[in-house]
Design an enzyme around this catalytic site. Structure first.
Site, PDB file in Angstrom:
ATOM      1  N   ARG A  71     -75.885   1.691   5.844  1.00 32.23           N
ATOM      2  CA  ARG A  71     -75.694   2.834   6.728  1.00 32.23           C
ATOM      3  C   ARG A  71     -76.998   3.101   7.467  1.00 32.23           C
ATOM      4  NH1 ARG A  71     -75.674   7.117   4.452  1.00 32.23           N
ATOM      5  NH2 ARG A  71     -75.828   6.600   2.255  1.00 32.23           N
ATOM      6  N   TYR A 199     -71.113  -3.232   9.458  1.00 33.58           N
ATOM      7  CA  TYR A 199     -71.304  -2.923   8.037  1.00 33.58           C
ATOM      8  C   TYR A 199     -70.361  -1.786   7.606  1.00 33.58           C
ATOM      9  CZ  TYR A 199     -72.919  -0.849   3.825  1.00 33.58           C
ATOM     10  OH  TYR A 199     -72.915  -0.308   2.562  1.00 33.58           O
ATOM     11  N   LYS A 208     -67.157   7.698   5.012  1.00 30.09           N
ATOM     12  CA  LYS A 208     -68.193   8.731   5.180  1.00 30.09           C
ATOM     13  C   LYS A 208     -67.960   9.552   6.455  1.00 30.09           C
ATOM     14  CE  LYS A 208     -70.426   7.162   1.603  1.00 30.09           C
ATOM     15  NZ  LYS A 208     -70.391   7.882   0.327  1.00 30.09           N
ATOM     16  N   HIS A 228     -69.111  14.798  -1.769  1.00 36.42           N
ATOM     17  CA  HIS A 228     -69.528  13.454  -2.177  1.00 36.42           C
ATOM     18  C   HIS A 228     -69.480  13.410  -3.712  1.00 36.42           C
ATOM     19  CE1 HIS A 228     -72.835  10.123  -1.636  1.00 36.42           C
ATOM     20  NE2 HIS A 228     -71.653   9.616  -1.837  1.00 36.42           N
ATOM     21  N   SER A 250     -77.078   8.467  -3.918  1.00 38.61           N
ATOM     22  CA  SER A 250     -76.861   7.045  -4.184  1.00 38.61           C
ATOM     23  C   SER A 250     -77.892   6.535  -5.197  1.00 38.61           C
ATOM     24  CB  SER A 250     -76.898   6.225  -2.898  1.00 38.61           C
ATOM     25  OG  SER A 250     -77.783   6.790  -1.990  1.00 38.61           O
ATOM     26  N   CYS A 252     -77.535   6.515  -8.415  1.00 43.39           N
ATOM     27  CA  CYS A 252     -77.571   7.278  -9.661  1.00 43.39           C
ATOM     28  C   CYS A 252     -76.374   6.938 -10.547  1.00 43.39           C
ATOM     29  CB  CYS A 252     -77.593   8.773  -9.370  1.00 43.39           C
ATOM     30  SG  CYS A 252     -79.154   9.345  -8.690  1.00 43.39           S
ATOM     31  N   ASP A 279     -66.149   8.366  -5.368  1.00 41.95           N
ATOM     32  CA  ASP A 279     -67.106   8.675  -4.292  1.00 41.95           C
ATOM     33  C   ASP A 279     -66.837   9.980  -3.554  1.00 41.95           C
ATOM     34  OD1 ASP A 279     -69.428   7.842  -2.814  1.00 41.95           O
ATOM     35  OD2 ASP A 279     -68.142   7.257  -1.150  1.00 41.95           O
ATOM     36  N   ARG A 372     -71.643  -5.536  -1.489  1.00 43.28           N
ATOM     37  CA  ARG A 372     -70.537  -4.648  -1.887  1.00 43.28           C
ATOM     38  C   ARG A 372     -69.287  -5.398  -2.302  1.00 43.28           C
ATOM     39  NH1 ARG A 372     -71.350   1.191  -1.309  1.00 43.28           N
ATOM     40  NH2 ARG A 372     -73.467   1.318  -0.556  1.00 43.28           N
TER      41      ARG A 372
HETATM   42  C1  OXD Z   1     -72.958   5.691  -0.154  1.00 47.73           C
HETATM   43  C2  OXD Z   1     -71.749   4.905  -0.445  1.00 47.73           C
HETATM   44  O1  OXD Z   1     -73.820   5.216   0.606  1.00 47.73           O
HETATM   45  O2  OXD Z   1     -70.886   5.414  -1.190  1.00 47.73           O
HETATM   46  O3  OXD Z   1     -73.072   6.812  -0.673  1.00 47.73           O
HETATM   47  O4  OXD Z   1     -71.601   3.796   0.070  1.00 47.73           O
HETATM   48 MN    MN Z   2     -71.198   7.474  -1.594  1.00 45.58          MN
END
Ligand code: OXD
Ligand code: MN
Length: 589
Positions: A71, A199, A208, A228, A250, A252, A279, A372
């Protein structure tokens, strides 16, 4: 022929076709034969590689451009009429100026390409929670990923009928030019524009962009939350399931927590954990005055490196079929995939994420750290029976967490709703300690929403406070920290499945089944109230994990004040939060 007569949809698509000038337009139905034909087309052009169909049926591999692997927060914009609406934590540009910039980039961008029209639903189609979107894209990779991550179907168009109430998304790969890459949200227009990226986080517009940035804006106007957060249920031996939702920045371990396997002592007694989402959570007040949550997604877009049989066997199992892998290692011997942290057997005849010849002695990582997997949620062995329940699940606890070496104890509970909002607003994570052992830099990430809030974050805090008056049976609010370090820089708490022990205390507190100690920062467990049966940890260590380091909290107060001062510009930080901070400082003495 277009499968809808909706003028709002057809007119908008006509405009985008005139602008981007694709050779043809294909409506995606969501049906398997159409998706399969697209897969074959992508295999023939090299956009996707078909993996070993005996070992990984339905799975494929994709490589993004080398300059396009994550991102791009610095190129993500919230375009509202005024900068104040976007707030001090978002990039902003005046909408007409941004549209002009984007239109120049979209002009003829799909020449020689096909435009795919993807009707999709966030949430179960037809449910009161669901919201619909249409994404236009020139990427088959996007179509196939959207078909996993969201509910893609012509039925979305039937459910939409002739209503204008849908989110418009336009994605064009263009030249994958990083200097002209833009991820832009126009909340007032229900519109998302993405250009020059391929991406996932930038181009799967349901995730998102829609389910967090646009949805958070809608939620504020309509009286609900888009967060989130993962959602999980814990079933006790009596068969009763209690649900919680938890937000973490992220890195964690959100996906790991969402699918955790309880320690043996719990499994023996009959405890089970069910994953509703990993998520994103949309939360509404139900008729019973409780907060109800759905996961608006339909799949997992998880980070591959570090996912293995020990850290997250359920995520791994979810990826053994019908999964798209992006930027991982391609094992040429058996045409499968590999990533760092999968196992101790890296392939020796392989290509790295860039497509270069690679073997473990290459001295570089084979998989990109942000590589991913895109896997259907229903393939998760512990997917909740309520995953498709249109009403969602009732939430008994909200949990915030971050990565803190010292300051935050293993767990504490807020005194009340407003204090809980404060606890969420001061969330932070530290960059991992360097080899020298220095403590990492603190980055404040309120509610883990800093990159995802679609409007002024001061107003977002006010929305949280105001919602407190609307939720009669409020969930209790907690903070956790799995990452406390000892003097040698080692993690004190084992984490992973053992986090269940902390969740158990959280749920007991939520149902008033156990008491707690009142401290300066909130309610905390008595050390003996966290079940450590079967764990190689002493009561003294538990005491350490549950201690409040007053000095580091005092230092943190300064950092919080500095963060809060960002909101001075438009004066949107609620007074309630300033009062909470003053009260905390006083309690610390
Ligand atoms: C993030 C994802 O970047 O879930 O939080 O991909
Ligand atoms: Mn996320």
């Amino acid at each position: 022929m277009a499968p809808t007569k909706n003028r709002y949809v057809l007119d908008w698509i006509d405009e985008q076709v005139k602008l981007t000038q694709p050779d043809k337009v294909v409506w995606i139905t969501g049906e398997e034969d159409q998706l399969d034909a697209l897969r074959k087309e992508a295999f023939s052009t090299g956009e996707l590689f078909e993996l070993n169909q005996d070992l990984l049926p339905g799975c494929s591999l994709h490589r993004t451009a080398i300059n396009d692997v994550a991102r791009v927060e610095d190129r993500t914009f919230i375009c509202t009429p005024t900068r104040e609406e976007a707030g001090p934590t978002n990039n902003w540009m005046e909408p007409s100026e941004m549209y002009a910039k984007l239109n120049a980039l979209y002009d003829g961008a799909m020449k020689g390409r096909t435009m795919y029209v993807i009707p999709y639903s966030m949430g179960v189609i037809g449910s009161p929670f669901a919201k619909y979107g249409i994404e236009l894209t020139d990427s088959i990779y996007v179509v196939l990923n959207m078909a996993i991550m969201t509910r893609v179907s012509s039925k979305v168009l039937d459910a939409l009928g002739d209503s204008p109430d849908y989110i418009k998304g336009l994605h064009a790969k263009a030249d994958i030019d990083e200097n002209n890459r833009y991820i832009v949200h126009f909340p007032q227009d229900n519109t998302i524009c993405s250009v020059n990226s391929g991406y996932g986080g930038n181009v799967l517009l349901g995730k998102k962009c829609f389910a967090l940035r646009i949805a958070s804006y809608l939620g504020r106007n309509e009286g609900w939350f888009a967060e989130h957060m993962l959602i999980l249920g814990i079933e006790n031996p009596q068969g009763e399931v209690r649900y919680l939702a938890a937000a973490f920045p992220s890195a964690c371990g959100k996906t790991n927590l969402a699918m955790l396997i309880p320690p043996e002592v719990y499994r023996e007694k009959g405890y089970k954990v069910w994953c509703v989402g990993d998520d994103i959570a949309w939360l509404r007040v139900g008729e019973d005055g409780r907060l109800w949550a759905v996961n608006p997604e339909n799949g997992f877009f998880g980070v591959a490196p570090g996912t293995n049989e020990k850290s997250n066997p359920n995520a791994l199992a979810s990826t053994r079929a019908n999964t798209i892998f992006t930027n991982v290692v391609h094992n040429l011997d058996d045409n499968t995939v590999w990533w760092e942290g999968l196992d101790d057997n890296p392939p020796t005849n392989a290509l790295d994420w860039k497509g270069n010849k690679w073997d473990p002695s290459s001295g570089v990582k084979g998989a990109h750290p942000n590589s991913r997997f895109t896997a259907p949620a229903e393939q998760c062995p512990v997917i909740s029976s309520e995953f498709n329940n249109p009403q969602g699940v009732p939430i008994s606890a909200l949990v915030f967490g971050g990565r803190r070496a010292k300051t935050a104890p293993l767990v504490y509970q807020s005194f009340d709703w407003n204090h809980g909002v404060f606890v969420g607003s001061i969330m932070a994570s530290e960059t991992t300690a360097a080899a020298a052992g220095a403590v990492g830099v603190v980055r404040r990430d309120p509610m883990a929403m800093l990159p995802f809030c679609g409007y002024n974050m001061g107003d977002y805090f006010a929305h949280w406070i105001n919602m407190g008056d609307k939720i009669e049976n409020k969930p209790k609010i907690f903070n956790v920290n799995w990452f406390r370090l000892d003097d040698n820089g080692k993690f004190i708490w084992p984490g992973f499945g053992d986090n269940m022990r902390v969740l158990e205390w959280i749920l007991k507190r939520s149902f008033d089944e156990i008491d707690a100690e009142e401290t300066a920062i909130g309610y905390m467990p008595k050390p003996e109230d966290i079940n450590i049966e079967g764990l190689d940890i002493s009561l003294d260590t538990m005491k350490e994990l549950l201690s409040v380091d007053v000095e580091s909290w005092k230092e943190d107060i300064e950092n919080i004040r500095e963060f809060y001062s960002k909101f001075d510009e438009f004066d949107t930080l609620p007074q309630e939060l300033r009062d909470q901070l003053d009260a905390l400082e006083k309690r610390l003495g």
